[in-house]
Design a protein around this motif. Structure first.
Motif, short mmCIF file in Angstrom:
data_model
loop_
_atom_site.label_atom_id
_atom_site.label_comp_id
_atom_site.label_asym_id
_atom_site.label_seq_id
_atom_site.Cartn_x
_atom_site.Cartn_y
_atom_site.Cartn_z
N LYS A 160 1.00 -1.66 0.10
CA LYS A 160 0.25 0.06 -0.07
C LYS A 160 1.33 1.28 -0.13
O LYS A 160 1.54 1.33 0.65
CB LYS A 160 -0.70 0.16 1.72
CG LYS A 160 -1.80 1.39 0.99
CD LYS A 160 -3.12 1.26 2.10
CE LYS A 160 -3.68 0.31 2.81
NZ LYS A 160 -4.93 0.11 3.85
N ILE A 161 0.15 2.16 -0.97
CA ILE A 161 0.65 4.01 -0.76
C ILE A 161 0.13 4.43 -0.75
O ILE A 161 -0.98 4.57 -1.56
CB ILE A 161 2.08 4.21 -2.09
CG1 ILE A 161 2.33 2.44 -3.41
CG2 ILE A 161 2.24 5.26 -2.42
CD1 ILE A 161 3.52 2.59 -2.52
N PRO A 162 0.11 5.07 0.69
CA PRO A 162 -0.89 5.48 1.11
C PRO A 162 -1.50 6.99 0.68
O PRO A 162 -0.11 7.84 0.01
CB PRO A 162 -0.05 5.91 2.89
CG PRO A 162 0.53 5.00 3.44
CD PRO A 162 1.13 4.69 1.60
N ALA A 163 -2.35 7.02 0.96
CA ALA A 163 -2.86 8.95 0.06
C ALA A 163 -1.61 9.91 0.47
O ALA A 163 -1.19 9.77 1.71
CB ALA A 163 -4.16 9.00 0.05
N GLY A 164 -1.56 10.58 -0.23
CA GLY A 164 -0.76 11.88 0.92
C GLY A 164 0.13 12.17 -0.03
O GLY A 164 1.33 12.87 0.72
N GLY A 165 1.73 10.88 0.45
CA GLY A 165 3.18 10.88 0.12
C GLY A 165 3.75 12.09 -0.88
O GLY A 165 4.56 12.14 -1.01
N GLY A 166 2.95 12.06 -1.96
CA GLY A 166 3.57 13.36 -2.84
C GLY A 166 4.76 12.82 -3.26
O GLY A 166 4.43 11.46 -4.39
N PHE A 167 5.61 12.85 -3.30
CA PHE A 167 6.87 12.58 -3.78
C PHE A 167 7.90 11.38 -3.57
O PHE A 167 8.35 10.52 -4.00
CB PHE A 167 8.16 13.90 -4.24
CG PHE A 167 9.44 13.31 -4.14
CD1 PHE A 167 10.33 13.50 -5.49
CD2 PHE A 167 10.31 12.93 -3.74
CE1 PHE A 167 11.07 12.97 -6.25
CE2 PHE A 167 11.97 12.70 -3.95
CZ PHE A 167 11.84 12.75 -4.89
N LYS A 168 6.72 11.31 -1.80
CA LYS A 168 7.85 9.72 -1.80
C LYS A 168 7.12 8.77 -2.74
O LYS A 168 7.68 7.59 -2.25
CB LYS A 168 7.15 10.28 0.32
CG LYS A 168 7.93 10.87 0.40
CD LYS A 168 7.94 10.92 1.89
CE LYS A 168 9.03 12.40 2.54
NZ LYS A 168 8.39 11.76 4.48
N ASP A 169 5.92 8.70 -3.34
CA ASP A 169 5.15 7.74 -3.38
C ASP A 169 5.79 7.20 -4.68
O ASP A 169 5.70 5.45 -4.61
CB ASP A 169 4.01 8.47 -4.79
CG ASP A 169 2.64 8.25 -3.76
OD1 ASP A 169 2.35 8.84 -2.06
OD2 ASP A 169 1.54 9.22 -4.56
#
Length: 673
Positions: A405-414
């Motif tokens: 899972k890639i959490p919402a709101g991660g921005g560049f960190k995704d």
């Protein structure tokens, strides 16, 4: 004469690796000399005169350890050879300024009213002649057809690249204004690759630069990549070639060259706002301007501040997610085609990389013209061609990648999370280990070797150096079966030939053309998979003929900018026509292949030498292959394609020493490593 020899050499090579192995498998282990030559060929681009004795004196294990730690090796000669290649020291923004794209330059001059009359006339003629049937208005097509039929038309085929007046006017304008044509960028980059491979003491480092440049392939002929490749080689590949795979992967993901080549710089979330904010009264928002003031430049793995927001049309009008990079990232860079990912994973990864883009991807001047504030425009020009993360067009929703899972709101960190998942995935360890084992050991590496290399990769957190150590120290690498089991690619062949003869070279365009003729133009492979590393892709009649021609041309000093001195290897340098050809052949067999040649091959070459006929080879001025034509045709001036494919001048080689050396360079024993 060349064709008959090549046919014999082809029969030997086509017999495959097993046929070549048969000669050495009789021994249970390699001799000391064979082990050293094997290491010099696989961990480098072949032995130079004296290298065999030098490695013996320090010990093979010590030499290998030195090569695995290139930062400890002095490389003054190599650095001196490339110091005058000015593009290597320039930022991408400086390259855009000094080597402007002709079309952009002319449009800018036209808008400002500064377009010289001579260039305007030549440009107008070019544009008119460029009209082809089915393109543009009927009136334009009719006018173009009439001009093509005119008896005084300098460009009857309608190809604007063939308009000599246009090319001449461009050359004159560039020269008068202290500008350089863009072709020089890739030419100097190619020269640097050749010079470093020939002269560097850090041979394994250069081999790994070649390996990763091919693994993470970028085609120089695609748009802005010509300007972006200098940074790609200098800032992305070279510093990471022997480090952690995760850092190399992150560096390539943030490389403007890769972002442009695989179109990720245009990838935006369909849910993003209607477009980037347009400047009001010539201004961009204050916060973005402050971020630009402290823009840190290149770096790996750190959060990047956003760059100043440009008008929507500065980023191009395509909108939506582009999946090209996401797909190649998993298929070619990490997991492999059978790595267990799905089309849904491709889509989710593409969402994670939305907003990973390039500041002014086609040059700062064009982008700066869209800015109303001179100071901000200048900062934009200074940072053109750099990576930045654009939060405004990023898909910030939740994603699922390979079950993570890639959490919402991660921005560049995704994107960073995706890279971390892929870099540490078991399929990546196996995929990278397989490619390295194939490159260093054999076209079909043993499964046990791949498993051990993958285990070393995993245990050391993707340490490239330690993965290489596991391969190099393996029984498979040091076995008779691996000795000369690989066919050299054209770049490897050209470099090893120059090293074997102690050649002096400037790495100039004629060498680029020869490497291209043999099938491997540097930065000239158009698709992301890069050049093949197996014999079947290189062993064919046409390819072997070109290789033999290259060896003869090199030996006869017909490559401008590259010279060999064959007399230095002879006891009697002034031997006349009565020279003992067998004795001379044995001398050069010792120099070039350490005396290790199959009796049948030696007999074939000696028979050719004893014939009184001259060997005919093409003189300098070889045509570029299709890939290079595609590259050069993106800019002006270039030679018309039909001219470059005209019959080449030929030269007769009658000197027995030159013939001997050229034929040995074309032999199966030298073609293999």
């Amino acid at each position: 004469a060349v064709a008959s020899v090549a046919a014999i050499l082809l029969n030997v090579c086509v017999a495959g690796v097993q046929g070549q192995r048969g000669r050495v498998v009789q021994s249970a282990r390699l001799s000391e000399d064979q082990r050293i030559l094997h290491v010099l060929n696989r961990l480098g681009f072949g032995a130079r005169p004296g290298d065999l004795a030098r490695v013996k004196s320090i010990g093979l294990d010590n030499y290998i350890n030195q090569q695995l730690n290139p930062e400890k090796i002095s490389d003054a000669v190599s650095e001196a050879k490339v110091k005058d290649l000015t593009v290597l020291k320039m930022t991408t923004a400086e390259l855009y300024e000094e080597f402007p794209q002709p079309g952009q330059l002319l449009r800018r001059l036209e808008r400002s009213g500064d377009l010289p009359a001579s260039l305007a006339a030549a440009r107008g003629n070019r544009a008119t002649l460029a009209a082809q049937p089915g393109v543009g208005s009927a009136a334009a097509e009719k006018e173009a057809e009439a001009m093509r039929a005119a008896p005084d038309n300098p460009n009857p085929d309608g190809n604007p690249q063939n308009n000599e007046k246009y090319r001449a006017a461009l050359r004159e304008y560039y020269q008068q204004n202290g500008l350089q044509l863009p072709q020089r960028i890739v030419a100097e980059l190619q020269a640097s690759r050749i010079l470093r491979a020939v002269y560097s003491e850090r041979q394994l480092q250069e081999v790994m630069v070649d390996f990763w440049t091919n693994h993470f392939n970028v085609f120089a002929g695609k748009g802005a990549d010509r300007w972006l490749l200098i940074s790609y080689d200098r800032d992305t590949i070279r510093p990471n070639a022997m480090g952690k795979f995760s850092e190399l992967l992150s560096a390539t993901a943030q490389s403007p060259a890769m972002l442009f080549y695989l179109d990720n710089f245009q990838s935006v979330s369909p849910n993003a706002s209607a477009g980037l904010p347009r400047p009001q009264n010539g201004r961009v928002n204050r916060r973005a301007n402050q971020q630009m003031d402290r823009f840190p430049g290149a770096g790996r793995g750190a959060q990047r501040p956003a760059a100043p927001q440009l008008p929507a049309n500065a980023q191009g009008r395509r909108r939506g997610i582009n999946e090209n990079y996401a797909r190649e990232l998993m298929e070619l860079h990490t997991l492999g085609v059978d790595g267990g990912y799905s089309q849904k994973d491709v889509q989710e990864v593409a969402r994670c990389f939305t907003g990973w883009t390039i500041l002014a991807p086609r040059g700062g001047v064009a982008a700066a013209e869209l800015m109303g504030n001179a100071a901000r425009a200048e900062r934009l020009r200074e940072n053109a061609g750099r990576f930045f993360f654009n939060q405004r067009v990023h898909d910030d929703g939740e994603k699922i990648v390979l079950g993570h899972k890639i959490p919402a709101g991660g921005g560049f960190k995704d994107g960073l999370m995706v890279l971390d998942i892929l870099a540490h995935h078991p399929a990546t360890a196996e995929f990278v280990a397989t490619k390295l084992a194939r490159y260093f050991v054999s076209d079909n590496p043993p499964a046990a070797l791949v498993d051990r290399a993958a285990a070393a990769f995993t245990k050391t957190n993707g340490d490239i150096r330690e993965t290489l150590r596991a391969i190099i120290s393996s029984p498979e690498f040091n076995s008779p079966e691996a000795y000369r089991a690989k066919v050299k690619r054209p770049f490897e062949l050209a470099i090893s030939a120059m090293r074997a003869l102690g050649a002096e070279t400037n790495g100039g365009p004629q060498l680029h053309q020869w490497i291209a003729r043999m099938g491997e133009p540097l930065y000239g492979f158009q698709t992301p998979n890069g050049y093949s590393d197996t014999a079947e892709s290189w062993v064919n009649t046409g390819g072997l003929l070109e290789r033999l021609n290259f060896g003869l041309t090199l030996a006869s000093n017909q490559i401008p900018g590259t010279r060999v001195n064959l007399k230095q290897f002879l006891i009697n340098a002034d031997a006349g026509p009565s020279v003992d050809k067998a004795q001379i052949m044995d001398r050069f067999l010792s120099v070039i292949v350490a005396g290790d040649m199959a009796p049948k091959t030696r007999e074939t070459l000696l028979k050719q030498l004893n014939e009184q006929t001259a060997i005919v080879v093409p003189a300098e001025g070889a045509r570029m292959n299709e890939g290079m034509n595609e590259m050069s045709s993106t800019e002006l001036p270039v030679r018309p394609r039909q001219q470059s494919q005209q019959a080449r001048a030929e030269a007769n080689i009658t000197d027995p020493v030159t013939k001997i050396v050229g034929l040995i360079l074309g032999s199966p024993e030298f073609q293999r490593q």
